[in-house]
Design an enzyme around this catalytic site. Sequence first.
Site, short mmCIF file in Angstrom:
data_model
loop_
_atom_site.label_atom_id
_atom_site.label_comp_id
_atom_site.label_asym_id
_atom_site.label_seq_id
_atom_site.Cartn_x
_atom_site.Cartn_y
_atom_site.Cartn_z
N CYS B 108 45.79 34.20 45.38
CA CYS B 108 45.41 35.61 45.70
C CYS B 108 44.87 35.95 44.23
O CYS B 108 45.52 36.20 43.25
CB CYS B 108 46.42 36.22 46.12
SG CYS B 108 45.96 38.07 45.98
N CYS B 111 45.77 39.75 43.36
CA CYS B 111 46.98 40.21 43.07
C CYS B 111 48.12 38.80 43.10
O CYS B 111 47.85 38.06 42.31
CB CYS B 111 47.74 41.39 43.79
SG CYS B 111 47.06 41.35 45.77
N SER B 112 48.91 38.79 44.41
CA SER B 112 49.75 37.56 44.44
C SER B 112 50.18 37.55 46.11
O SER B 112 51.18 37.22 46.16
CB SER B 112 50.85 37.70 43.65
OG SER B 112 51.70 38.88 43.69
N CYS B 113 49.41 37.64 46.67
CA CYS B 113 49.43 37.62 48.14
C CYS B 113 50.09 36.32 48.58
O CYS B 113 49.53 35.26 48.09
CB CYS B 113 48.22 38.21 49.05
SG CYS B 113 47.89 39.83 48.88
#
Lengths: 224, 205
Positions: B108, B111-113
């Site tokens: 991601c 962000c950090s999905c």
Amino acid sequence: MSRVHDMGGRYGDGAINPKDDATFVEGWHARALAVTLAAGALGQWNIDYSRHARETLSPKDYARFSYYEKWMAGLADMLVAKGIVTREELQSGHGAGRSDLADRVLRAEAVAGVLAKGSPYQRPEAPAATFTPGDRVRTRRPAHNLHVTGGHTRLPSYAAGLSGTIVLRHGAHVLPDANAHGLGEAAEPLYAVAFPARDLWGDEACAQDEVVLDLWQSYLEPTT
Amino acid sequence: MPHDTHDHPHALLPPDPALRVRALETILTEKGLIDPAALDEIIDTYEHKIGPQNGAKVVAKMWTDPAFREAMLTDPMPLLDEMGFYGRQGEHMVIVENTPQVHNVVVCTLCSCYPWPLLGIPPGWYKSDAYRARVVREPRAVLAEFGVTVPADKKVRVWDSTAEIRYLVVPERPAGTEGMTVAELEKLVSRNSMIGTALATEPTT
């Protein structure tokens, strides 16, 4: 045009450390996650609003904060922006009296249910899908929010203004560009779109490789 | 939220991150907005109950059950729900399979999905700037840093999780595992192999 979080393709970050593989390194990491989820359960914002809160940290703060520090900073800013916590309370480190929202507090016994219930983003009502797998499309350029200057969007700048191919249809999903800014859910058809790596990065990429992104219909226009 | 502002109330909190978290927890608890026992419950859930062992169950079952595999590749949510693997940050799963022709890897960049119900909370490296910035541009170099060499004639397909779709990679089943039970196979499926930064573990002979 872009913000600091939009870092796909950026040079200069150095090697990855695969040994940095713990979920929570410090005790406060887990606490930060839990405080964020519990505050989110008050129902005063949605996921797009909270992502935008982290993205609007100043580039300096975004770069120097570790992952969960960004979460804490975003949370503090949202709590003040929504009038839930005052600046005086942040400064003093203490809450001045019970909140009107206290009856919404997430209780321990409700946690399992809330996490298991999730929060689906697919919606039945939306404009008709205009693309089908195999169609060629071009992404918007620049990669910015059409409704709010400097607003939230999920089109990374590295994929703006390029041609790709629809590979999957995901149904209609809430549009972050609207939902982050109180403009409603504005659900739209969402697609997985494949881009040849060389179209994104030039000759340094391998000819056969590709990058797939999930993109909303309004990010795309037909092309040949 | 103002879209471009220098007004950042978070600067009023103490600079030390552990103290920042404690200050927010204290303020919210004193206002009746947080039940500290709920925080313990959330942490316990993601430290002990939800993690890559869930994803490994899905992968091992796909390796051994063709009908299940077919369902996972076409319409995974009903069966994932049945297995108790539906939940926050895993509402819309897409399962992608590695083959002799294609190696998949997930990131991601914005962000950090990450698919929480199947893999838990992401590891540090997945959230790092270096991984987010580089794996879309030079996936083969990044994979090499994880000890994975992808042959030149195999396609690398990077999935950038830009929406609420969450991706799980099914690594190729290692040779020599034909006689193994599903429980034994699950042990060969590491977290990284379901992100795409590792292959399934070779069985020890």
